[in-house]
Design a protein around this motif. Structure first.
Motif, PDB file in Angstrom:
ATOM      1  N   LEU A 131       0.788  -1.159   0.084  1.00  0.00           N
ATOM      2  CA  LEU A 131      -0.049   0.053   0.045  1.00  0.00           C
ATOM      3  C   LEU A 131       0.772   1.430  -0.148  1.00  0.00           C
ATOM      4  O   LEU A 131       0.584   2.229  -0.770  1.00  0.00           O
ATOM      5  CB  LEU A 131      -1.082  -0.088   1.265  1.00  0.00           C
ATOM      6  CG  LEU A 131      -2.115  -1.028   1.192  1.00  0.00           C
ATOM      7  CD1 LEU A 131      -2.826  -0.731   2.220  1.00  0.00           C
ATOM      8  CD2 LEU A 131      -3.062  -0.582  -0.101  1.00  0.00           C
ATOM      9  N   ALA A 132       1.791   1.360   0.603  1.00  0.00           N
ATOM     10  CA  ALA A 132       2.667   2.521   1.068  1.00  0.00           C
ATOM     11  C   ALA A 132       3.277   2.769  -0.424  1.00  0.00           C
ATOM     12  O   ALA A 132       3.214   3.886  -0.949  1.00  0.00           O
ATOM     13  CB  ALA A 132       3.831   2.247   1.922  1.00  0.00           C
ATOM     14  N   VAL A 133       3.811   1.790  -1.160  1.00  0.00           N
ATOM     15  CA  VAL A 133       4.544   1.964  -2.524  1.00  0.00           C
ATOM     16  C   VAL A 133       3.459   2.377  -3.469  1.00  0.00           C
ATOM     17  O   VAL A 133       3.723   3.171  -4.318  1.00  0.00           O
ATOM     18  CB  VAL A 133       5.408   0.578  -2.950  1.00  0.00           C
ATOM     19  CG1 VAL A 133       5.884   0.667  -4.501  1.00  0.00           C
ATOM     20  CG2 VAL A 133       6.359   0.455  -2.062  1.00  0.00           C
ATOM     21  N   ALA A 134       2.314   1.584  -3.494  1.00  0.00           N
ATOM     22  CA  ALA A 134       1.294   1.768  -4.512  1.00  0.00           C
ATOM     23  C   ALA A 134       0.835   3.337  -4.333  1.00  0.00           C
ATOM     24  O   ALA A 134       0.808   4.021  -5.638  1.00  0.00           O
ATOM     25  CB  ALA A 134       0.288   0.690  -4.211  1.00  0.00           C
ATOM     26  N   TYR A 135       0.496   3.766  -3.362  1.00  0.00           N
ATOM     27  CA  TYR A 135      -0.191   4.984  -3.013  1.00  0.00           C
ATOM     28  C   TYR A 135       1.061   6.120  -3.545  1.00  0.00           C
ATOM     29  O   TYR A 135       0.604   7.323  -3.776  1.00  0.00           O
ATOM     30  CB  TYR A 135      -0.855   5.399  -1.782  1.00  0.00           C
ATOM     31  CG  TYR A 135      -2.221   4.930  -1.745  1.00  0.00           C
ATOM     32  CD1 TYR A 135      -3.226   5.631  -2.423  1.00  0.00           C
ATOM     33  CD2 TYR A 135      -2.504   3.731  -1.108  1.00  0.00           C
ATOM     34  CE1 TYR A 135      -4.397   5.091  -2.325  1.00  0.00           C
ATOM     35  CE2 TYR A 135      -3.874   3.119  -1.055  1.00  0.00           C
ATOM     36  CZ  TYR A 135      -4.931   3.696  -1.596  1.00  0.00           C
ATOM     37  OH  TYR A 135      -6.033   3.610  -1.785  1.00  0.00           O
ATOM     38  N   ALA A 136       2.435   5.714  -2.911  1.00  0.00           N
ATOM     39  CA  ALA A 136       3.271   6.806  -3.374  1.00  0.00           C
ATOM     40  C   ALA A 136       3.640   6.880  -4.845  1.00  0.00           C
ATOM     41  O   ALA A 136       3.842   8.085  -5.361  1.00  0.00           O
ATOM     42  CB  ALA A 136       4.752   6.230  -2.549  1.00  0.00           C
ATOM     43  N   LEU A 137       3.309   5.882  -5.543  1.00  0.00           N
ATOM     44  CA  LEU A 137       3.615   5.868  -7.093  1.00  0.00           C
ATOM     45  C   LEU A 137       2.428   6.673  -7.543  1.00  0.00           C
ATOM     46  O   LEU A 137       2.537   7.537  -8.417  1.00  0.00           O
ATOM     47  CB  LEU A 137       3.503   4.528  -7.534  1.00  0.00           C
ATOM     48  CG  LEU A 137       3.252   4.224  -9.101  1.00  0.00           C
ATOM     49  CD1 LEU A 137       4.615   4.949  -9.497  1.00  0.00           C
ATOM     50  CD2 LEU A 137       3.194   2.789  -9.441  1.00  0.00           C
ATOM     51  N   ALA A 138       1.164   6.421  -6.926  1.00  0.00           N
ATOM     52  CA  ALA A 138      -0.104   7.297  -7.319  1.00  0.00           C
ATOM     53  C   ALA A 138       0.045   8.598  -7.133  1.00  0.00           C
ATOM     54  O   ALA A 138      -0.289   9.571  -8.024  1.00  0.00           O
ATOM     55  CB  ALA A 138      -1.268   6.883  -6.747  1.00  0.00           C
ATOM     56  N   ALA A 139       0.625   8.974  -6.043  1.00  0.00           N
ATOM     57  CA  ALA A 139       0.819  10.615  -5.715  1.00  0.00           C
ATOM     58  C   ALA A 139       1.995  11.222  -6.851  1.00  0.00           C
ATOM     59  O   ALA A 139       1.884  12.106  -7.048  1.00  0.00           O
ATOM     60  CB  ALA A 139       1.595  10.400  -4.298  1.00  0.00           C
ATOM     61  N   THR A 140       2.772  10.212  -7.188  1.00  0.00           N
ATOM     62  CA  THR A 140       3.928  10.638  -8.054  1.00  0.00           C
ATOM     63  C   THR A 140       3.525  11.005  -9.399  1.00  0.00           C
ATOM     64  O   THR A 140       3.787  12.102  -9.952  1.00  0.00           O
ATOM     65  CB  THR A 140       5.178   9.775  -8.203  1.00  0.00           C
ATOM     66  OG1 THR A 140       5.746   9.286  -6.825  1.00  0.00           O
ATOM     67  CG2 THR A 140       6.149  10.055  -9.034  1.00  0.00           C
ATOM     68  N   VAL A 141       2.748  10.177  -9.811  1.00  0.00           N
ATOM     69  CA  VAL A 141       2.076  10.273 -11.327  1.00  0.00           C
ATOM     70  C   VAL A 141       1.287  11.271 -11.190  1.00  0.00           C
ATOM     71  O   VAL A 141       0.901  12.240 -12.153  1.00  0.00           O
ATOM     72  CB  VAL A 141       1.667   9.031 -12.011  1.00  0.00           C
ATOM     73  CG1 VAL A 141       2.654   8.032 -12.053  1.00  0.00           C
ATOM     74  CG2 VAL A 141       0.487   8.279 -11.134  1.00  0.00           C
ATOM     75  N   ALA A 142       0.354  11.402 -10.099  1.00  0.00           N
ATOM     76  CA  ALA A 142      -0.664  12.505  -9.981  1.00  0.00           C
ATOM     77  C   ALA A 142       0.061  13.920  -9.943  1.00  0.00           C
ATOM     78  O   ALA A 142      -0.593  14.928 -10.505  1.00  0.00           O
ATOM     79  CB  ALA A 142      -1.610  12.298  -8.731  1.00  0.00           C
ATOM     80  N   SER A 143       1.152  13.938  -9.410  1.00  0.00           N
ATOM     81  CA  SER A 143       1.916  15.158  -9.058  1.00  0.00           C
ATOM     82  C   SER A 143       2.263  15.686 -10.497  1.00  0.00           C
ATOM     83  O   SER A 143       2.350  16.988 -10.495  1.00  0.00           O
ATOM     84  CB  SER A 143       3.085  15.139  -8.143  1.00  0.00           C
ATOM     85  OG  SER A 143       2.735  14.584  -6.782  1.00  0.00           O
ATOM     86  N   VAL A 144       2.733  14.844 -11.290  1.00  0.00           N
ATOM     87  CA  VAL A 144       3.044  15.335 -12.606  1.00  0.00           C
ATOM     88  C   VAL A 144       2.018  16.052 -13.409  1.00  0.00           C
ATOM     89  O   VAL A 144       2.235  17.207 -13.819  1.00  0.00           O
ATOM     90  CB  VAL A 144       3.583  14.152 -13.611  1.00  0.00           C
ATOM     91  CG1 VAL A 144       3.970  14.674 -14.698  1.00  0.00           C
ATOM     92  CG2 VAL A 144       4.945  13.673 -12.839  1.00  0.00           C
TER      93      VAL A 144
END
Length: 242
Positions: A132-145
């Motif tokens: 979950l930590a990695v999954a949501y961090a990835l989602a936050a990263t691409v959303a940030s872009v």
């Protein structure tokens, strides 16, 4: 890349975004997320469902777009408002370079203040159970872009970019994007969740769009926003010269 990224423009943008007042605002939401995570872990222990609720309901749905608003609009909006952007446009720097540099800076700041705290919060909440930590961090990263590109564009087209951005972040993404079925497919949050769902396979993370659709829409929105922002900057140049 060197023709698209200008170090001096980047330095000035970082200085504007990380000034005392704006940096304080940027720190508040990540600090709140981490404080909530520590409290939830202490009171409820390790629970994947609770971790998913905190990371999806607060971190991704609220914190990431709000930080995107601050960083994206702040990368160029204040310069347009006070007219100082004309001094930058008078320099021998290509307009696409200015926009792309500001996009890179806004994206970096948004990732730093949203994706990194989301990763830490995930480890605090359940130790990265079900990824979950990695999954949501990835989602936050691409959303940030995507958010950085969108809100940078807003900063070039309206003097009320912060207000419009907040309405989008709080009403569309946090409210309609979570509750209204039709709106979900047009939500950066849902597009980024498609990647998170792939990482957290068989976990509680779900998205209403497929992985391919999410990736394509993220790319299209990001590229289109940067392109339109560059076009608008040329218009501002002409207006200033006239």
């Amino acid at each position: 890349m060197s023709s698209l990224y200008h170090p001096t423009v980047a330095r000035l943008t970082y200085r504007a975004l990380l000034g005392r007042r704006r940096a304080l605002i940027l720190f508040i939401l990540p600090a709140l997320l981490l404080a909530i995570s520590v409290a939830v872990r202490a009171l409820a222990g390790v629970d994947d469902g609770t971790a998913d609720s905190v990371l999806g309901g607060f971190a991704l749905a609220t914190m990431v777009p709000l930080i995107g608003v601050i960083a994206g609009t702040g990368a160029i909006g204040p310069e347009i408002d006070d007219g100082s952007v004309l001094y930058l446009l008078a320099k021998p720097v290509k307009r696409p370079t200015i926009i792309f540099t500001k996009f890179v800076v806004a994206t970096g700041v948004t990732i730093l203040f949203s994706a990194v705290p989301t990763l830490l919060a995930g480890f605090i909440l359940n130790g990265n159970g079900q990824q979950l930590a990695v999954a949501y961090a990835l989602a936050a990263t691409v959303a940030s872009v995507a958010y950085s590109a969108m809100f940078l564009l807003l900063g070039t087209v309206t003097r009320h970019a912060v207000i419009v951005g907040l309405v989008y972040a709080l009403v569309w993404e946090s409210l309609f994007g979570s509750l209204v079925p039709g709106a979900r497919t047009l939500s950066v949050q849902q597009w980024s969740l498609a990647l998170a769902q792939k990482v957290s396979d068989s976990g509680p993370v779900t998205s209403v769009v497929s992985l391919s659709t999410g990736v394509v829409l993220l790319l299209v929105v990001t590229v289109a926003a940067i392109w339109f922002a560059g076009r608008k900057l040329r218009t501002l140049t002409l207006a200033g010269e006239e």
